[in-house]
Scaffold this motif. Structure first.
Motif, PDB file in Angstrom:
ATOM      1  N   UNK A   1       4.951  15.879  -7.817  1.00 35.24           N
ATOM      2  CA  UNK A   1       4.809  17.051  -8.688  1.00 35.24           C
ATOM      3  C   UNK A   1       3.385  17.617  -8.693  1.00 35.24           C
ATOM      4  N   UNK A   2       2.496  16.974  -7.967  1.00 35.73           N
ATOM      5  CA  UNK A   2       1.134  17.503  -7.848  1.00 35.73           C
ATOM      6  C   UNK A   2       0.177  16.794  -8.775  1.00 35.73           C
ATOM      7  N   UNK A   3      -0.533  15.817  -8.241  1.00 37.66           N
ATOM      8  CA  UNK A   3      -1.527  15.084  -9.023  1.00 37.66           C
ATOM      9  C   UNK A   3      -2.867  15.769  -8.851  1.00 37.66           C
ATOM     10  N   UNK A   4      -3.345  16.394  -9.910  1.00 36.49           N
ATOM     11  CA  UNK A   4      -4.570  17.171  -9.799  1.00 36.49           C
ATOM     12  C   UNK A   4      -4.329  18.378  -8.912  1.00 36.49           C
ATOM     13  N   UNK A   5      -5.105  18.478  -7.836  1.00 39.87           N
ATOM     14  CA  UNK A   5      -4.927  19.584  -6.884  1.00 39.87           C
ATOM     15  C   UNK A   5      -4.098  19.182  -5.674  1.00 39.87           C
ATOM     16  N   UNK A   6      -3.529  17.976  -5.696  1.00 40.94           N
ATOM     17  CA  UNK A   6      -2.823  17.463  -4.530  1.00 40.94           C
ATOM     18  C   UNK A   6      -1.318  17.450  -4.783  1.00 40.94           C
ATOM     19  N   UNK A   7      -0.583  17.599  -3.695  1.00 40.19           N
ATOM     20  CA  UNK A   7       0.871  17.514  -3.747  1.00 40.19           C
ATOM     21  C   UNK A   7       1.350  16.945  -2.436  1.00 40.19           C
ATOM     22  N   UNK A   8       2.295  16.008  -2.503  1.00 38.57           N
ATOM     23  CA  UNK A   8       2.755  15.331  -1.300  1.00 38.57           C
ATOM     24  C   UNK A   8       4.243  15.040  -1.433  1.00 38.57           C
TER      25      UNK A   8
ATOM     26  N   UNK B   1       4.429   7.894  -6.950  1.00 37.11           N
ATOM     27  CA  UNK B   1       5.165   8.861  -6.123  1.00 37.11           C
ATOM     28  C   UNK B   1       5.500  10.105  -6.929  1.00 37.11           C
ATOM     29  N   UNK B   2       5.934   9.917  -8.166  1.00 32.02           N
ATOM     30  CA  UNK B   2       6.267  11.079  -9.000  1.00 32.02           C
ATOM     31  C   UNK B   2       5.042  11.946  -9.259  1.00 32.02           C
TER      32      UNK B   2
ATOM     33  N   UNK C   1       0.848  -1.200   0.000  1.00 27.28           N
ATOM     34  CA  UNK C   1       0.000   0.000   0.000  1.00 27.28           C
ATOM     35  C   UNK C   1       0.879   1.243   0.000  1.00 27.28           C
ATOM     36  N   UNK C   2       0.546   2.201  -0.838  1.00 22.05           N
ATOM     37  CA  UNK C   2       1.178   3.515  -0.822  1.00 22.05           C
ATOM     38  C   UNK C   2       0.190   4.499  -0.204  1.00 22.05           C
ATOM     39  N   UNK C   3       0.629   5.226   0.865  1.00 20.92           N
ATOM     40  CA  UNK C   3      -0.244   6.158   1.566  1.00 20.92           C
ATOM     41  C   UNK C   3       0.458   7.501   1.742  1.00 20.92           C
ATOM     42  N   UNK C   4      -0.141   8.593   1.319  1.00 19.66           N
ATOM     43  CA  UNK C   4       0.387   9.909   1.712  1.00 19.66           C
ATOM     44  C   UNK C   4       0.327  10.041   3.232  1.00 19.66           C
ATOM     45  N   UNK C   5       1.379  10.593   3.835  1.00 18.63           N
ATOM     46  CA  UNK C   5       1.556  10.518   5.288  1.00 18.63           C
ATOM     47  C   UNK C   5       0.461  11.243   6.064  1.00 18.63           C
TER      48      UNK C   5
ATOM     49  N   UNK D   1      -7.917   8.965   1.045  1.00 20.03           N
ATOM     50  CA  UNK D   1      -7.430   9.766  -0.075  1.00 20.03           C
ATOM     51  C   UNK D   1      -5.971   9.427  -0.377  1.00 20.03           C
ATOM     52  N   UNK D   2      -5.678   9.185  -1.648  1.00 23.58           N
ATOM     53  CA  UNK D   2      -4.313   8.926  -2.090  1.00 23.58           C
ATOM     54  C   UNK D   2      -3.796   7.535  -1.788  1.00 23.58           C
ATOM     55  N   UNK D   3      -4.623   6.633  -1.229  1.00 26.32           N
ATOM     56  CA  UNK D   3      -4.188   5.278  -0.909  1.00 26.32           C
ATOM     57  C   UNK D   3      -4.305   4.412  -2.166  1.00 26.32           C
TER      58      UNK D   3
END
Length: 592
Positions: A371-378, A366-367, A341-345, A351-353
């Motif tokens: 760099x910002x997927x849609x309106x999100x950046x992590x 991760x890339x 599983x990849x999870x934004x911290x 969201x983002x899982x």
């Protein structure tokens, strides 16, 4: 050309002289005030030339002074016996150029010695009336008949001094989102002591929001006066366990042992691209991934390539010693799949899982977020091993949501009831559909088969036990699972300090999520800082209001209205099999 320029200069001088002569004539009152001092005259001329507006105001003031002095002179003549009528004052009569300043004490002293006080004035008026009227027809003022004012025209105000003044109320602000209307509804039971205010209102005693952003924790200070206290629904350092990376770091530092840590939570790798040694974190994960991959390699890729910026921020001191020899438990792996599983911290509600099984997939994900997927950046991620052999309920995945309360006294409680969140789709490792693997209500409510099997995809613990018995799973949750949940809650809250700076009057309700594998082992998945309180089923309509009301009895009622017993207040939020007067929060201990 020279003659024309000289003529222009001469004309300018003439105009200036005309203006000066006019201004001196207009401001003649000012000259009367300073005719004894040449220096004052010079400054006055400068003011008239450079600041005519100021000169006008000074001229008005001087005119008032002149009039005042003249009236004083007439008054002196009147007192000396020269009863001359009031006439226009000439400039020669002005003798005192400065307005005298009289203090309050001087006024009182002057009034006592003044010959024109009310008594003396009445006697002088009496003499003037005698001269104007015939002495035979004249009636003294003291003997004249007085006309009394009718009191009914101005009735006296009726003041009810027995009536008590309105009591002060405490102010609360409830932020938008996450069913804040329910929190307002519960606080309205306390409307005798509390009133709602908007966000911009300055004086707030209790603030309930979805996020702790904008909260000034310096305001949480101790006070003997209840109306100067302030309370938030967050602790300052709650992210030590409520963020996905924070929970892993706290447990790793607490145990200082990988095997003990990853016996509580599934195996986790933390990759923080804000730190200076993120390349080391990436290498640790890729090496472990490749060594423990049970499947034949279908791809030649055995590393992750990132060209991200390397910062100077120091990394968190986390001990991953022994990770190369660590062996995962058998329920985390499967011979047919190898899922992670990849999870934004810092994100929540699923969201983002993402579920992935190849390095190409996680590198692309991760890339895209970096760099910002849609309106999100992590910039910080958690990569966690997926539990590939979970305990299923009717062939579908589920998890357990429990509520934990931390009070202003740093006592922590576990709510006596919890609920089961189910997936509406049959479990399969071959399909990476998020509706199969994620049981969050925020995710499941968007599925086509939402609510097909259970109301709101949720079950009570009683119905959960009944289904376990029906599918012949020998597991008594109240006997075997509930004590384990208490033990894990104590571990997590002792692993860190949520109130390092000893702030006063904080409180927080946490949402603990657990899973059970097919070997009936309980796993902690995550801790939520602001658990969902949406009443998305009849079960939650019964549990959540009682959970919040009993939590407020232990927190805001003790801080702001300790003299009031809200247990006796009606109506009470009823829960099946529990007494109305019982507080459903069970105390487990005190935070370290």
């Amino acid at each position: 050309m020279a003659s024309t320029s000289k003529e222009k200069k001469i004309k300018k001088k003439e105009k200036q002289q005309e203006i000066q002569s006019k201004s001196l004539g207009n401001f003649h009152n000012l000259q009367l005030l300073c005719k004894a001092d040449d220096r004052q005259k010079k400054t006055l001329q400068k003011i008239i030339k450079q600041k005519p507006d100021l000169a006008k105001s000074l001229n008005i003031y001087a005119d008032g002074v002149r009039y005042y002095i003249a009236r004083q002179q007439q008054r002196d003549k009147l007192l000396a016996g020269k009863e001359s009528p009031l006439i226009d004052i000439t400039e020669e009569q002005v003798q005192i150029p400065v307005l005298p300043s009289i203090t309050n004490r001087q006024i009182v002293r002057q009034y006592k010695q003044d010959q024109l006080n009310p008594k003396n004035l009445s006697e002088s008026l009496e003499k003037s009336y005698k001269r104007q009227n015939h002495s035979n027809n004249y009636t003294p003022l003291a003997n004249r008949q007085r006309n009394n004012i009718i009191q009914s025209q101005n009735p006296a105000l009726k003041i009810n001094r027995e009536k008590e003044l309105p009591k002060l109320k405490f102010n609360y602000y409830i932020g938008p989102g996450n069913n804040g209307e329910l929190v307002k509804r519960i606080l309205q039971k306390r409307e005798q002591f509390w009133s709602a205010v908007p966000q911009q209102f300055q004086y707030k005693h209790f603030i309930w929001q979805q996020s702790y952003f904008g909260m000034d924790f310096n305001k949480l200070q101790g006070s003997d006066i209840q109306y100067t206290r302030m309370m938030y629904n967050f602790f300052e350092f709650h992210k030590n366990i409520t963020s996905k990376s924070g929970l892993s770091i706290s447990l790793l530092q607490y145990f200082n042992n990988i095997e003990k840590t990853f016996d509580v939570i599934p195996l986790v790798f933390i990759i923080n691209f804000k730190n200076s040694d993120w390349m080391k974190d990436v290498q640790q994960f890729t090496e472990f991934y490749c060594i423990n991959n049970p499947l034949p390699q279908t791809s030649t890729k055995n590393n992750l390539d990132f060209d991200f910026y390397v910062s100077n921020l120091p990394a968190n001191k986390v001990n991953y010693n022994g990770i190369k020899t660590y062996k995962m438990q058998e329920t985390l792996t499967n011979k047919t799949q190898y899922l992670w599983l990849l999870k934004p911290a810092d994100w929540n509600r699923g969201e983002g899982v993402h579920v992935f099984n190849t390095l190409e997939e996680v590198e692309t994900l991760i890339k895209s977020y970096y760099y910002g997927k849609g309106n999100y950046e992590c910039k910080e991620f958690v990569i966690q091993k997926y539990i590939e052999k979970p305990l299923l309920l009717g062939g579908r995945k589920f998890d357990i949501r429990c509520w934990v309360l931390i009070t202003h006294e740093m006592h922590y409680f576990l709510f006596k009831e919890a609920y089961i969140r189910t997936s509406g789709t049959t479990f399969s490792l071959e399909n990476k559909d998020r509706y199969i693997h994620l049981t969050n209500n925020a995710v499941q409510k968007n599925a086509q088969n939402y609510g097909q099997f259970e109301d709101g995809n949720q079950l009570s613990l009683k119905k959960f036990q009944k289904q376990l018995d029906e599918q012949e799973t020998k597991y008594d949750f109240r006997k075997d699972g509930w004590p384990k949940i208490k033990e894990i809650v104590k571990l997590t809250l002792n692993s860190t300090k949520l109130n390092k700076r000893n702030r006063k009057y904080g409180m927080q309700i946490l949402g603990y999520d657990f899973m059970i594998d097919e070997n009936l082992k309980l796993w902690l998945i995550e801790v939520n800082a602001n658990p969902c309180i949406e009443e998305s089923s009849n079960l939650l309509k019964m549990l959540i209001p009682r959970m919040l009301d009993d939590a407020f009895i232990l927190t805001i009622d003790k801080v702001f209205t300790p003299e009031v017993d809200f247990k006796m207040q009606q109506p009470k939020f009823k829960v099946d099999e529990y007494d109305d007067q019982e507080n459903m929060w069970e105390q487990l201990g005190v935070c370290g």
